[in-house]
Design a protein around this motif. Structure first.
Motif, mmCIF file in Angstrom:
data_model
loop_
_atom_site.group_PDB
_atom_site.id
_atom_site.type_symbol
_atom_site.label_atom_id
_atom_site.label_comp_id
_atom_site.label_asym_id
_atom_site.label_seq_id
_atom_site.Cartn_x
_atom_site.Cartn_y
_atom_site.Cartn_z
ATOM 1 N N ARG A 1 -18.596 14.771 -3.815
ATOM 2 C CA ARG A 1 -17.351 14.809 -3.053
ATOM 3 C C ARG A 1 -16.369 13.776 -3.605
ATOM 4 O O ARG A 1 -16.759 12.635 -3.846
ATOM 5 C CB ARG A 1 -17.598 14.469 -1.586
ATOM 6 N N PRO A 2 -15.101 14.131 -3.748
ATOM 7 C CA PRO A 2 -14.106 13.096 -4.015
ATOM 8 C C PRO A 2 -13.779 12.359 -2.728
ATOM 9 O O PRO A 2 -14.123 12.809 -1.626
ATOM 10 C CB PRO A 2 -12.893 13.902 -4.501
ATOM 11 N N ALA A 3 -13.116 11.219 -2.852
ATOM 12 C CA ALA A 3 -12.534 10.559 -1.687
ATOM 13 C C ALA A 3 -11.212 11.261 -1.369
ATOM 14 O O ALA A 3 -10.664 11.987 -2.191
ATOM 15 C CB ALA A 3 -12.303 9.087 -1.987
ATOM 16 N N TYR A 4 -10.709 11.047 -0.148
ATOM 17 C CA TYR A 4 -9.467 11.694 0.267
ATOM 18 C C TYR A 4 -8.519 10.691 0.903
ATOM 19 O O TYR A 4 -8.932 9.773 1.612
ATOM 20 C CB TYR A 4 -9.749 12.821 1.270
ATOM 21 N N ARG A 5 -7.242 10.915 0.626
ATOM 22 C CA ARG A 5 -6.156 10.198 1.288
ATOM 23 C C ARG A 5 -5.110 11.232 1.690
ATOM 24 O O ARG A 5 -4.538 11.902 0.823
ATOM 25 C CB ARG A 5 -5.523 9.150 0.363
ATOM 26 N N HIS A 6 -4.873 11.361 2.991
ATOM 27 C CA HIS A 6 -3.905 12.339 3.476
ATOM 28 C C HIS A 6 -2.671 11.639 4.014
ATOM 29 O O HIS A 6 -2.734 10.840 4.947
ATOM 30 C CB HIS A 6 -4.540 13.209 4.566
ATOM 31 N N LEU A 7 -1.537 11.965 3.397
ATOM 32 C CA LEU A 7 -0.258 11.376 3.773
ATOM 33 C C LEU A 7 0.334 12.083 4.989
ATOM 34 O O LEU A 7 0.176 13.293 5.135
ATOM 35 C CB LEU A 7 0.750 11.549 2.627
ATOM 36 N N ALA B 1 3.395 -3.482 -7.419
ATOM 37 C CA ALA B 1 3.474 -3.826 -5.996
ATOM 38 C C ALA B 1 2.651 -2.910 -5.104
ATOM 39 O O ALA B 1 2.552 -3.169 -3.900
ATOM 40 C CB ALA B 1 4.944 -3.776 -5.548
ATOM 41 N N TRP B 2 2.058 -1.862 -5.656
ATOM 42 C CA TRP B 2 1.411 -0.824 -4.851
ATOM 43 C C TRP B 2 0.325 -1.382 -3.939
ATOM 44 O O TRP B 2 -0.624 -2.018 -4.385
ATOM 45 C CB TRP B 2 0.828 0.242 -5.763
ATOM 46 N N GLN B 3 0.483 -1.138 -2.646
ATOM 47 C CA GLN B 3 -0.498 -1.537 -1.633
ATOM 48 C C GLN B 3 -0.769 -0.324 -0.743
ATOM 49 O O GLN B 3 -0.063 -0.096 0.246
ATOM 50 C CB GLN B 3 0.031 -2.706 -0.798
ATOM 51 N N PRO B 4 -1.766 0.475 -1.087
ATOM 52 C CA PRO B 4 -2.013 1.710 -0.336
ATOM 53 C C PRO B 4 -2.322 1.477 1.141
ATOM 54 O O PRO B 4 -2.086 2.364 1.967
ATOM 55 C CB PRO B 4 -3.203 2.347 -1.069
ATOM 56 N N GLN B 5 -2.805 0.282 1.488
ATOM 57 C CA GLN B 5 -3.117 0.018 2.894
ATOM 58 C C GLN B 5 -1.861 -0.014 3.763
ATOM 59 O O GLN B 5 -1.949 0.073 4.999
ATOM 60 C CB GLN B 5 -3.899 -1.299 3.041
ATOM 61 N N LYS B 6 -0.691 -0.120 3.154
ATOM 62 C CA LYS B 6 0.553 -0.137 3.919
ATOM 63 C C LYS B 6 1.062 1.259 4.269
ATOM 64 O O LYS B 6 1.980 1.398 5.080
ATOM 65 C CB LYS B 6 1.639 -0.881 3.139
ATOM 66 N N VAL B 7 0.513 2.267 3.640
ATOM 67 C CA VAL B 7 0.988 3.632 3.875
ATOM 68 C C VAL B 7 0.734 4.005 5.330
ATOM 69 O O VAL B 7 -0.377 3.808 5.842
ATOM 70 C CB VAL B 7 0.285 4.623 2.930
ATOM 71 N N PRO B 8 1.744 4.542 6.031
ATOM 72 C CA PRO B 8 1.549 4.896 7.438
ATOM 73 C C PRO B 8 0.581 6.057 7.586
ATOM 74 O O PRO B 8 0.481 6.923 6.717
ATOM 75 C CB PRO B 8 2.958 5.290 7.904
ATOM 76 N N GLY B 9 -0.119 6.070 8.698
ATOM 77 C CA GLY B 9 -1.091 7.137 8.933
ATOM 78 C C GLY B 9 -0.546 8.304 9.727
ATOM 79 O O GLY B 9 -1.140 9.381 9.718
ATOM 80 N N VAL B 10 0.582 8.119 10.396
ATOM 81 C CA VAL B 10 1.104 9.182 11.263
ATOM 82 C C VAL B 10 2.556 9.439 10.918
ATOM 83 O O VAL B 10 3.282 8.559 10.470
ATOM 84 C CB VAL B 10 0.971 8.799 12.754
ATOM 85 N N PRO B 11 3.048 10.673 11.148
ATOM 86 C CA PRO B 11 4.384 11.049 10.702
ATOM 87 C C PRO B 11 5.498 10.232 11.313
ATOM 88 O O PRO B 11 6.503 9.951 10.656
ATOM 89 C CB PRO B 11 4.486 12.519 11.133
ATOM 90 N N ASP B 12 5.395 9.825 12.594
ATOM 91 C CA ASP B 12 6.536 9.179 13.219
ATOM 92 C C ASP B 12 6.791 7.775 12.674
ATOM 93 O O ASP B 12 7.755 7.134 13.033
ATOM 94 C CB ASP B 12 6.379 9.125 14.744
ATOM 95 N N GLN B 13 5.921 7.292 11.800
ATOM 96 C CA GLN B 13 6.178 6.014 11.152
ATOM 97 C C GLN B 13 7.012 6.171 9.862
ATOM 98 O O GLN B 13 7.532 5.199 9.354
ATOM 99 C CB GLN B 13 4.852 5.327 10.802
ATOM 100 N N ALA B 14 7.100 7.405 9.380
ATOM 101 C CA ALA B 14 7.847 7.640 8.147
ATOM 102 C C ALA B 14 9.314 7.884 8.496
ATOM 103 O O ALA B 14 9.832 8.975 8.385
ATOM 104 C CB ALA B 14 7.269 8.842 7.389
ATOM 105 N N VAL B 15 9.996 6.839 8.972
ATOM 106 C CA VAL B 15 11.366 6.964 9.425
ATOM 107 C C VAL B 15 12.334 7.029 8.256
ATOM 108 O O VAL B 15 12.018 6.648 7.139
ATOM 109 C CB VAL B 15 11.749 5.767 10.334
ATOM 110 N N GLU B 16 13.526 7.569 8.534
ATOM 111 C CA GLU B 16 14.548 7.711 7.502
ATOM 112 C C GLU B 16 15.161 6.349 7.179
ATOM 113 O O GLU B 16 15.535 5.587 8.075
ATOM 114 C CB GLU B 16 15.628 8.666 8.009
ATOM 115 N N PRO B 17 15.301 6.003 5.884
ATOM 116 C CA PRO B 17 15.959 4.748 5.536
ATOM 117 C C PRO B 17 17.447 4.821 5.824
ATOM 118 O O PRO B 17 18.047 5.896 5.749
ATOM 119 C CB PRO B 17 15.693 4.617 4.030
ATOM 120 N N SER B 18 18.054 3.697 6.150
ATOM 121 C CA SER B 18 19.489 3.659 6.326
ATOM 122 C C SER B 18 20.141 3.664 4.957
ATOM 123 O O SER B 18 19.780 2.875 4.091
ATOM 124 C CB SER B 18 19.912 2.409 7.108
ATOM 125 N N LEU B 19 21.053 4.593 4.731
ATOM 126 C CA LEU B 19 21.670 4.752 3.414
ATOM 127 C C LEU B 19 23.021 4.084 3.363
ATOM 128 O O LEU B 19 23.647 3.857 4.384
ATOM 129 C CB LEU B 19 21.801 6.254 3.089
#
Length: 312
Positions: A228-234, A294-312
């Motif tokens: 089995r491979p490991a899995y990471r689901h965004l 700088a990549w830190q995979p532990q910072k990736v959010p686990g749920v959709p509502d954390q992926a907020v839109e950046p202010s442009l």
């Protein structure tokens, strides 16, 4: 256009192997880039390999111009891949051999149900993931019928890198999913599992909307006695207006290669990597060099509502 980029400088015996596997039914969008970038960063930070697979088994949905467009979009965003591209349509004998193994194990049966029949009989519609087993014990011949997995009572558990422990309960809740369609097209669940074996994939990075598929593919891998491979689901990106996930089916806006740096910066923001503002308009390679360091995979959010839109 070249279809193979210069190989990564990782040693050839590296254990990490990731992949990106788009379907050429249209161009990539920002959600596609998010997945590709996260997987590419995992591979490059580990000094591993990142493979490209084109999921083109369903030729009715695929177009050669889409393949060229996808390759161009990846190249414009600096996401280089290792080794030759794996086109699924070139590997039909491998899928058939895996299917035959499952048949020999008596883990396959034929199904004569049409989509219309499924839609009438099932409250959830014609989704093969919720098939009720109507043909399970009819003993139908395998020719001219869809072939389904014969699921038995079994719990499949894995630890997702971003979603945590995933117990399936009883995998029969998925329904006896299709392995090969009536028209002869191998299913995503079977072909994807075989591809992971063939490429030696050690970690799969993809959207959380495919987590049910992961359970089905783990069933296939286990049945084939494959590692089995490991899995990471965004968490999947959604359209701020409609709330729908960004997808080709929902007519997501194609990636603009003229805004490659801006696109990468936005994805790094969604991945919670805190890219500095001054990086936003930097060259693509500068952004990617910063991101790998700088990549830190532990910072990736686990749920959709954390992926907020950046202010442009």
């Amino acid at each position: 256009m070249p279809t193979n980029q210069a190989p990564n400088e990782a040693s050839p015996d590296t254990r990490y192997r990731g992949r990106f596997a788009p379907t050429p039914s249209g161009p990539l969008h920002l959600g596609s880039l998010l997945t590709a970038l996260a997987g590419w960063l995992c591979a490059r930070r580990a000094r591993g390999l990142w493979h490209l697979r084109i999921d083109d088994l369903d030729q009715a949905r695929c177009a050669s111009q889409s393949v060229e467009q996808i390759l161009h979009q990846l190249e414009a965003h600096g996401l280089t891949w290792d080794g030759p591209i794996r086109y699924q349509h070139d590997h039909l004998p491998e899928y058939q051999a895996a299917l035959q193994t499952l048949i020999d194990q008596q883990q396959v049966y034929a199904c004569q149900c049409s989509r219309a029949q499924l839609a009438r009989r099932l409250c959830c519609g014609a989704d093969a993931a919720h098939y009720d087993g109507h043909c399970r014990n009819l003993g139908l011949p395998f020719s001219d019928h869809a072939l389904r997995a014969r699921l038995r009572r079994q719990a499949i558990t894995y630890v997702d890198g971003w979603q945590g422990v995933q117990p399936s309960g009883d995998i029969r809740a998925l329904g006896d999913f299709v392995l090969k369609r009536r028209d002869g097209v191998f299913s995503y669940q079977l072909s994807c599992a075989v591809d992971e074996i063939a490429l030696g994939i050690t970690e799969v990075v993809r959207g959380a909307d495919l987590m049910d598929s992961t359970l089905a593919q783990l069933w296939v891998l286990d049945a084939l006695a494959a590692p089995r491979p490991a899995y990471r689901h965004l968490p999947v990106l959604t359209d701020p207006g409609s709330g729908q996930k960004l997808s080709k089916q929902n007519h997501a806006v194609p990636l603009d290669c003229n805004l490659a740096g801006e696109n990468l910066w936005r994805c790094l923001f969604y991945l919670r990597q805190s890219p500095p503002a001054q990086l936003r308009h930097a060259p693509v390679q500068t952004i990617l060099q910063w991101a790998v360091h700088a990549w830190q995979p532990q910072k990736v959010p686990g749920v959709p509502d954390q992926a907020v839109e950046p202010s442009l």
